[in-house]
Design a protein around this motif. Structure first.
Motif, PDB file in Angstrom:
ATOM      1  N   GLY A 826       0.814  -1.211   0.000  1.00 34.11           N
ATOM      2  CA  GLY A 826       0.000   0.000   0.000  1.00 34.11           C
ATOM      3  C   GLY A 826       0.843   1.255   0.000  1.00 34.11           C
ATOM      4  O   GLY A 826       0.563   2.214  -0.734  1.00 34.11           O
ATOM      5  N   ALA A 827       1.910   1.273   0.820  1.00 29.53           N
ATOM      6  CA  ALA A 827       2.789   2.446   0.866  1.00 29.53           C
ATOM      7  C   ALA A 827       3.460   2.681  -0.482  1.00 29.53           C
ATOM      8  O   ALA A 827       3.539   3.821  -0.957  1.00 29.53           O
ATOM      9  CB  ALA A 827       3.834   2.259   1.961  1.00 29.53           C
ATOM     10  N   ALA A 828       3.920   1.611  -1.099  1.00 32.47           N
ATOM     11  CA  ALA A 828       4.563   1.756  -2.412  1.00 32.47           C
ATOM     12  C   ALA A 828       3.557   2.223  -3.458  1.00 32.47           C
ATOM     13  O   ALA A 828       3.856   3.082  -4.294  1.00 32.47           O
ATOM     14  CB  ALA A 828       5.194   0.429  -2.830  1.00 32.47           C
ATOM     15  N   VAL A 832       3.662   5.650  -5.806  1.00 35.04           N
ATOM     16  CA  VAL A 832       3.655   5.568  -7.273  1.00 35.04           C
ATOM     17  C   VAL A 832       2.555   6.444  -7.840  1.00 35.04           C
ATOM     18  O   VAL A 832       2.755   7.181  -8.822  1.00 35.04           O
ATOM     19  CB  VAL A 832       3.489   4.103  -7.728  1.00 35.04           C
ATOM     20  N   VAL A 833       1.384   6.399  -7.210  1.00 29.94           N
ATOM     21  CA  VAL A 833       0.257   7.225  -7.688  1.00 29.94           C
ATOM     22  C   VAL A 833       0.591   8.708  -7.552  1.00 29.94           C
ATOM     23  O   VAL A 833       0.353   9.509  -8.469  1.00 29.94           O
ATOM     24  CB  VAL A 833      -1.019   6.885  -6.892  1.00 29.94           C
ATOM     25  N   ILE A 834       1.162   9.085  -6.417  1.00 26.35           N
ATOM     26  CA  ILE A 834       1.511  10.497  -6.198  1.00 26.35           C
ATOM     27  C   ILE A 834       2.551  10.950  -7.200  1.00 26.35           C
ATOM     28  O   ILE A 834       2.458  12.053  -7.775  1.00 26.35           O
ATOM     29  CB  ILE A 834       2.015  10.695  -4.751  1.00 26.35           C
ATOM     30  N   ARG A 835       3.546  10.130  -7.457  1.00 26.94           N
ATOM     31  CA  ARG A 835       4.607  10.500  -8.399  1.00 26.94           C
ATOM     32  C   ARG A 835       4.070  10.638  -9.822  1.00 26.94           C
ATOM     33  O   ARG A 835       4.510  11.493 -10.572  1.00 26.94           O
ATOM     34  CB  ARG A 835       5.733   9.466  -8.358  1.00 26.94           C
ATOM     35  N   ARG A 836       3.104   9.796 -10.181  1.00 21.36           N
ATOM     36  CA  ARG A 836       2.533   9.898 -11.523  1.00 21.36           C
ATOM     37  C   ARG A 836       1.710  11.167 -11.690  1.00 21.36           C
ATOM     38  O   ARG A 836       1.684  11.768 -12.750  1.00 21.36           O
ATOM     39  CB  ARG A 836       1.669   8.674 -11.810  1.00 21.36           C
ATOM     40  N   ARG A 837       1.044  11.563 -10.608  1.00 22.53           N
ATOM     41  CA  ARG A 837       0.237  12.774 -10.685  1.00 22.53           C
ATOM     42  C   ARG A 837       1.097  14.020 -10.584  1.00 22.53           C
ATOM     43  O   ARG A 837       0.746  15.077 -11.118  1.00 22.53           O
ATOM     44  CB  ARG A 837      -0.803  12.776  -9.559  1.00 22.53           C
ATOM     45  N   SER A 838       2.221  13.927  -9.859  1.00 21.46           N
ATOM     46  CA  SER A 838       3.121  15.075  -9.685  1.00 21.46           C
ATOM     47  C   SER A 838       4.536  14.647 -10.046  1.00 21.46           C
ATOM     48  O   SER A 838       5.333  14.328  -9.155  1.00 21.46           O
ATOM     49  CB  SER A 838       3.062  15.601  -8.254  1.00 21.46           C
TER      50      SER A 838
END
Length: 850
Positions: A826-828, A832-838
């Motif tokens: 879940g942490a990973a 990954v989602v945050i990095r893709r959005r920003s």
């Protein structure tokens, strides 16, 4: 005349001064020319491509293990032959037939499989995968080959994370891949130690990646590495590695608050806190293995007697046994100095004169590595990391010396857990890791010095090392070195050790000669590059050759192969016993080979009353009269009650060793080439695996062993010794019964019992709290019988009795493992989602420079 002599003298002085001045001018001109046209070395170090490094590592690994890789042979390991193969073969067979085993009934009355680490790394993904796709004996070798290769890659990754050049990282990875303190562990079969050593640089890489990147993904990677290290199941090596990793992260966190970028104490504390949190999660992933193992070792294993229950001098002696001694310190640079016991080459044949009983591996750090490491202390970047590595390597070396220095005793008294372990010498891999890191730093530092006109500092330092070794060679050649050693540092040497030293002396002299040659070549190489007599582009390949030659000569003596089919072939005795096993109810055999500690018949599925195991049940050891590594006295002396309750139906007797067994005729035998009997099988009349009795002797728990051994007061055919009252009163000594087996797998036993009165059904397998029992489907209490066996109470009549292995501790550990995996995933996933959005939010940092 006086004037003339004075004038002549003065003239001569002036001429000398003039000449000297010209010499200085010439030297200055050369220095200026070198400064104007410096040696281009750092550029070449950065031009080493990754594909070339990986190819080199693969080639060296293949050549090192060529006899195994390009054959159908088995990689030799002494522990593998004695226990490792049997346990893994049982595991592999169970995986493909009855499923993952939780109990191993083969040796010593049965042991918990996961809890006692009976199958070693039975949850390690790579090991399990190999067991599923190839024969067990090949899988055991390939896992070592793969880990040696991965050791080079993980070291390369760590060194690159420190911003070292590609060439320096390649050399460091090569040195670590070939490190004798890892590779020579192949011979004794210490695979768990190889696993942990290979993973050590990868853990430091993940920590440094986190410091540079400050994201969750590096922490998840670190947790995964921690999990793999623990799943190697060599907890002592893992403990040492985690201690070093924790010290490194604490040091780097302090740097964040005190030096470097000076980020303040709050970020430093949060950095270390994140490290601790994800370390716990990494350990949590392995809870299914770790929690049951810790519970078992502290409560049930025979290890408790030598660790938790030991006191005073006995505890200290145990914990400091198998440490390094002063002789081994010299052998870190000159491997022949201490000798060895493998007997595979001249220098390892009857040459070990150290203070441990024998030696089957080597802690050699690599002379070329040590000399290059010295260059790191001439300056350069990452001074903090450099000095940490030097300090860690030194402290670990002193710790490895055990009771020979006060450092180990401080750790023993202060650091929790140290008293649970023996063999402090295991920690030496951390000294090797530190030395290799410093060697790679030394390569880069030497290159910069050459470019800055400081080449003489490099090759003079290396030449100084060669000079010291030359002095050692002179002392060794004249006999002064060993004479001084035995009179000052090692007086009172045992005669056998003195004889081994005599055997070792020619090899010690040769070893110092080789060391002088290697050091001289290394110094000459840097000198030639500095003077432009040797192309700078070839420095890395030349140093790589020196490293390979230096460490290969040691490793070669510790990699052997053997024919598996000859090793595992069943002789006539084994085939006879296998046939009896198919025809008769369950029974055990007692192999008197190796004094009752033989496990070889277990390879063929035969259950043994004896054997040896590093974590067998303590109460069973008491029953068979076995202390430490001694003989099982109650077995070798054929104690009638012990033979009865353990269901020993056949003896495997080594006639060639002990002579024929008196009072009995063999039912099978194997002869030597000259016609003499080598081994024979003898039938013994003892009680069955399951017996039905009508009388209980209830005694205090501390008196159960005494009661079982009382030949005059205890009849196992009619009675059973208990430490608590049974749930129903048995019908008396005249009660009789019959047993019919219905199902028998490692974790599940089912049989039908018919008793002519209320009775106790005694199963000749070890009691353990995870065993559950039912009678006609109704759960009943499993009683500890005959000190270490199992029993249940049944009413009169016919009943179906069932035993199942169900461990609440293991179930709880599995729950923690699954939860930890979900949290890490879940942490990973969130990052990954945050990095893709920003996309700009996760740009890698440069680190703080160390």
């Amino acid at each position: 005349m006086a004037k003339r002599r004075e004038s002549k003298s003065g003239g001569t002085s002036r001429k000398r001064r003039k000449g000297s001045s010209k010499g200085r001018e010439g030297g200055g001109d050369r220095a200026r020319r070198r400064a104007q046209n410096p040696v281009e070395l750092t550029g070449w170090l950065e031009r080493v491509p990754l594909w070339a490094t990986l190819t080199l590592y693969a080639l060296v690994t293949v050549l090192l293990f060529r006899e195994f890789i390009f054959s159908d042979l088995m990689l030799y390991g002494s522990d593998t032959l004695s226990l490792g193969y049997m346990a893994r073969a049982f595991f592999a067979d169970a995986l493909q037939t009855t499923g993952f085993p939780l109990w191993n009934p083969i040796i010593l009355g049965g042991t918990p499989f996961l809890e006692s680490l009976a199958g070693g790394y039975s949850l390690h993904p790579l090991s399990v995968s190999l067991l599923l796709v190839m024969e067990t004996y090949r899988a055991l070798g390939w896992k070592l080959v793969i880990h040696v290769f991965l050791a080079g890659i993980s070291m390369y990754a760590w060194l690159r994370m420190l911003d070292l050049s590609r060439g320096a990282a390649m050399l460091g990875g090569l040195a670590f891949l070939l490190a004798p303190y890892m590779v020579t562990l192949v011979f004794p079969g210490h695979d768990g130690k190889i696993f942990v050593t290979a993973m050590a640089p990868l853990l430091f890489w993940a920590m440094e990646w986190f410091l540079a990147r400050r994201g969750v993904l590096p922490l998840v990677a670190m947790a995964g590495i921690i999990a793999l290290v623990i799943l190697s199941t060599h907890f002592q090596m893992a403990y040492f590695l985690f201690g070093a990793a924790g010290a490194y992260m604490l040091f780097r966190s302090i740097q964040l608050g005190w030096g470097g970028k000076g980020e303040g104490w709050k970020p430093a504390a949060s950095t270390f806190g994140a490290f601790l949190l994800f370390s716990v999660l990494g350990a949590g992933v392995t809870a299914v293995q770790l929690v049951p193992a810790v519970d078992y070792v502290t409560e049930h294993s025979r290890r408790a007697a030598t660790t938790l229950e030991a006191e005073g001098p006995q505890a200290v002696a145990y914990a400091s046994s198998w440490s390094l001694h002063p002789e081994e310190v010299v052998s870190l640079a000159v491997p022949e100095f201490i000798g060895n016991s493998t007997g595979t080459t001249e220098w390892t044949r009857d040459t070990y004169w150290g203070r441990n009983p024998f030696k089957l591996n080597h802690e050699y750090l690599g002379l070329v590595v040590l000399l290059l490491a010295a260059l790191a202390f001439t300056g350069g970047p990452r001074a903090g990391v450099r000095w940490f590595m030097a300090g860690m390597g030194t402290v670990v070396l002193l710790f490895s010396l055990g009771a020979n220095t006060p450092v180990w005793r401080v750790f023993y008294e202060v650091v929790p857990g140290i008293s649970l372990f023996r063999a402090p010498s295991m920690a030496i891999f951390l000294t090797g890791f530190a030395a290799t890191t410093l060697a790679a730093m030394g390569v880069d530092r030497g290159a910069h010095l050459l470019e800055e006109g400081g080449g003489p500092r490099v090759w003079r330092l290396l030449a100084g090392g060669a000079g010291l070794l030359a002095l050692g060679w002179i002392l060794a050649a004249t006999g002064a070195l060993t004479s001084l050693w035995t009179s000052i540092l090692y007086p009172g040497m045992e005669p056998a050790k003195a004889e081994a030293l005599e055997n070792a002396i020619p090899h010690i002299q040769r070893g110092f000669g080789i060391a002088v040659l290697l050091a001289g070549l290394l110094a000459a190489l840097w000198w030639a590059v500095d003077r432009r007599f040797f192309p700078a582009a070839l420095l890395v390949p030349a140093v790589a050759l020196l490293i390979t030659a230096d460490q290969w000569r040691v490793n070669a003596a510790f990699i052997e192969v053997l024919d598996y089919r000859s090793f595992a072939a069943a002789d006539d005795n084994i085939r006879f016993l296998q046939d009896r096993q198919r025809q008769e109810p369950p029974f055990r055999i007692l192999s008197m080979v190796q004094g009752g500690q033989d496990v070889a018949p277990g390879m063929h599925g035969l259950e043994l009353a004896g054997g040896h195991h590093p974590n067998d049940l303590g109460r069973y050891r008491e029953l068979i009269g076995m202390e430490g590594s001694g003989l099982p006295e109650h077995l070798v002396n054929f104690h009638p009650n012990v033979m009865d309750v353990l269901n020993i139906r056949y003896l495997l007797w080594p006639d060639a060793q002990y002579g024929s067994l008196e009072g009995t005729q063999p039912v099978s035998q194997v002869n030597l080439a000259d016609g003499r009997v080598a081994r024979s099988v003898h039938a013994v009349q003892t009680l069955p695996r399951v017996r039905v009795v009508g009388e209980a002797l209830v005694v205090e728990p501390e008196r159960t062993l005494e009661a079982v051994l009382d030949v005059d007061g205890y009849d196992p055919s009619r009675q059973v010794v208990l430490e608590e009252n049974p749930p129903l009163e048995p019908g008396g000594p005249e009660v009789r019964g019959t047993v019919q087996w219905l199902e028998r797998t490692p974790d599940h036993l089912r049989f039908r019992v018919e008793a002519d009165g209320p009775a106790l059904v005694v199963l000749s397998e070890n009691w353990f709290p995870s065993w559950r029992a039912t009678v006609d489907g109704q759960e009943t209490r499993v009683l500890r019988a005959d000190h270490t066996l199992r029993a249940v109470a049944v009413p009169e009549g016919e009943h179906e009795v069932e035993f199942r292995y169900e461990s609440p501790v293991l179930r709880a550990g599995l729950g923690v493992s699954l939860l930890s995996i979900l949290l890490l995933a879940g942490a990973a996933g969130v990052e990954v989602v945050i990095r893709r959005r920003s996309p700009s939010s996760g740009v890698d940092g440069e680190g703080d420079g160390g």
